[in-house]
Design a protein around this motif. Structure first.
Motif, PDB file in Angstrom:
ATOM      1  N   TYR A 105      22.713  30.051  40.120  1.00  0.00           N
ATOM      2  CA  TYR A 105      21.857  28.929  39.707  1.00  0.00           C
ATOM      3  C   TYR A 105      21.073  28.327  40.860  1.00  0.00           C
ATOM      4  O   TYR A 105      20.037  27.686  40.646  1.00  0.00           O
ATOM      5  N   GLY A 106      21.563  28.511  42.078  1.00  0.00           N
ATOM      6  CA  GLY A 106      20.860  27.964  43.240  1.00  0.00           C
ATOM      7  C   GLY A 106      20.990  26.453  43.325  1.00  0.00           C
ATOM      8  O   GLY A 106      21.669  25.816  42.517  1.00  0.00           O
ATOM      9  N   LYS A 107      20.338  25.874  44.327  1.00  0.00           N
ATOM     10  CA  LYS A 107      20.379  24.422  44.501  1.00  0.00           C
ATOM     11  C   LYS A 107      19.521  23.759  43.423  1.00  0.00           C
ATOM     12  O   LYS A 107      18.359  24.130  43.236  1.00  0.00           O
ATOM     13  N   ASP A 108      20.101  22.806  42.730  1.00  0.00           N
ATOM     14  CA  ASP A 108      19.419  22.197  41.588  1.00  0.00           C
ATOM     15  C   ASP A 108      19.913  20.770  41.421  1.00  0.00           C
ATOM     16  O   ASP A 108      21.005  20.529  40.891  1.00  0.00           O
ATOM     17  N   TYR A 109      19.109  19.820  41.863  1.00  0.00           N
ATOM     18  CA  TYR A 109      19.493  18.402  41.841  1.00  0.00           C
ATOM     19  C   TYR A 109      19.772  17.911  40.425  1.00  0.00           C
ATOM     20  O   TYR A 109      20.828  17.315  40.158  1.00  0.00           O
ATOM     21  N   ASP A 110      18.843  18.140  39.521  1.00  0.00           N
ATOM     22  CA  ASP A 110      18.989  17.624  38.151  1.00  0.00           C
ATOM     23  C   ASP A 110      20.222  18.198  37.463  1.00  0.00           C
ATOM     24  O   ASP A 110      20.955  17.487  36.777  1.00  0.00           O
ATOM     25  N   LEU A 111      20.445  19.497  37.663  1.00  0.00           N
ATOM     26  CA  LEU A 111      21.605  20.137  37.054  1.00  0.00           C
ATOM     27  C   LEU A 111      22.902  19.596  37.647  1.00  0.00           C
ATOM     28  O   LEU A 111      23.875  19.354  36.928  1.00  0.00           O
ATOM     29  N   ALA A 112      22.914  19.384  38.958  1.00  0.00           N
ATOM     30  CA  ALA A 112      24.110  18.843  39.619  1.00  0.00           C
ATOM     31  C   ALA A 112      24.445  17.452  39.090  1.00  0.00           C
ATOM     32  O   ALA A 112      25.619  17.141  38.818  1.00  0.00           O
ATOM     33  N   SER A 159      15.531  17.353  31.168  1.00  0.00           N
ATOM     34  CA  SER A 159      14.583  18.363  30.719  1.00  0.00           C
ATOM     35  C   SER A 159      15.270  19.404  29.840  1.00  0.00           C
ATOM     36  O   SER A 159      16.492  19.597  29.919  1.00  0.00           O
ATOM     37  N   GLN A 160      14.462  20.088  29.024  1.00  0.00           N
ATOM     38  CA  GLN A 160      15.006  21.123  28.163  1.00  0.00           C
ATOM     39  C   GLN A 160      15.618  22.248  28.990  1.00  0.00           C
ATOM     40  O   GLN A 160      16.649  22.819  28.623  1.00  0.00           O
ATOM     41  N   GLU A 161      14.980  22.551  30.111  1.00  0.00           N
ATOM     42  CA  GLU A 161      15.483  23.620  30.986  1.00  0.00           C
ATOM     43  C   GLU A 161      16.889  23.289  31.488  1.00  0.00           C
ATOM     44  O   GLU A 161      17.783  24.141  31.464  1.00  0.00           O
ATOM     45  N   THR A 162      17.084  22.036  31.911  1.00  0.00           N
ATOM     46  CA  THR A 162      18.397  21.622  32.397  1.00  0.00           C
ATOM     47  C   THR A 162      19.422  21.619  31.268  1.00  0.00           C
ATOM     48  O   THR A 162      20.569  22.048  31.451  1.00  0.00           O
ATOM     49  N   GLN A 163      19.011  21.159  30.090  1.00  0.00           N
ATOM     50  CA  GLN A 163      19.912  21.178  28.939  1.00  0.00           C
ATOM     51  C   GLN A 163      20.347  22.603  28.596  1.00  0.00           C
ATOM     52  O   GLN A 163      21.518  22.843  28.279  1.00  0.00           O
ATOM     53  N   GLU A 193      24.554  26.858  28.754  1.00  0.00           N
ATOM     54  CA  GLU A 193      24.922  28.202  29.208  1.00  0.00           C
ATOM     55  C   GLU A 193      26.166  28.145  30.097  1.00  0.00           C
ATOM     56  O   GLU A 193      27.091  28.969  29.964  1.00  0.00           O
ATOM     57  N   ILE A 194      26.190  27.185  30.988  1.00  0.00           N
ATOM     58  CA  ILE A 194      27.309  27.034  31.922  1.00  0.00           C
ATOM     59  C   ILE A 194      28.595  26.694  31.177  1.00  0.00           C
ATOM     60  O   ILE A 194      29.650  27.285  31.422  1.00  0.00           O
TER      61      ILE A 194
END
Length: 206
Positions: A54-61, A3-7, A12-13
């Motif tokens: 960032y909290g728990k985030d499956y897609d980002l991980a 997703s664009q949000e994850t990208q 940023e990271i």
């Protein structure tokens, strides 16, 4: 499809790692044999702070783990939700574990908490791959520290494998096994006696 949000979060990271770069720490790690394709030398405490942000985030991980960057992989272990860390993901992640720091953080942040932790620990103890063995002993150490007691079959298998590990020429495996059996002995006097009896010629059980 990412997703664009994850990208956006990934971008940023990655940018933040450059700002937090610590060259001397990175070099010190390389000198100690902790090698990554890219290592910015960002302290663990700073990564912990970021994981809270960032909290728990499956897609980002999942996407972070794909990067051959120390900070990305470590942050991935911190933000992956435990309930979504399925066995098949664990298998994939373990395949790319190639240093002591990463295996320790993977166990500390995730694997000690998954509901199949004892299963993989007993499987990996018998693996002929050092990082799998180290992970197994770290998992069991955490479980023993939390008061989880193995059954009779588990005890026999554990002590047999520890006996082999303590004679290994892999010092990091030997060290992990020695620490683990100390945790086992702390479960109670009966466990201490069993460990002493099985391993009396290999290790001093306090």
């Amino acid at each position: 499809m990412v997703s664009q949000e994850t990208q956006d979060k990934l971008k940023e990271i990655r940018s933040s790692f450059r700002l937090l770069m610590n060259g001397p720490v990175s070099q010190s790690m390389r000198d100690k044999g902790i090698d990554y394709k890219i290592n910015w030398g960002v302290p663990l405490m700073e990564l912990k702070r970021m994981s809270t942000e960032y909290g728990k985030d499956y897609d980002l991980a999942i996407e972070l783990w794909k990067d051959h960057v120390r900070e990305c992989k470590l942050l991935a272990t911190m933000i992956m939700p435990v309930d979504k860390m399925l066995p098949e993901i664990t298998d994939i992640w373990m395949e790319s574990v190639d240093n002591q720091e990463l295996v320790e953080q993977l166990v500390f942040n995730l694997l000690q908490y998954v509901n199949y932790a004892p299963v993989i620990a007993y499987q990996w103890m018998a693996e002929n791959r050092p990082y799998y063995q180290i992970a197994a002993y770290h998992i069991l150490s955490r479980l023993f520290m939390n008061g989880q007691q193995p059954n009779e079959r588990g005890i026999n298998e554990f002590l047999d494998q520890v006996g082999v590990a303590l004679q290994s020429n892999q010092l990091n495996v030997k060290h992990a096994a020695a620490n683990c059996v100390q945790r086992f002995a702390q479960l109670g006097e009966v466990y201490k006696r069993m460990a002493k009896s099985a391993l009396k010629d290999l290790i001093e059980i306090f």
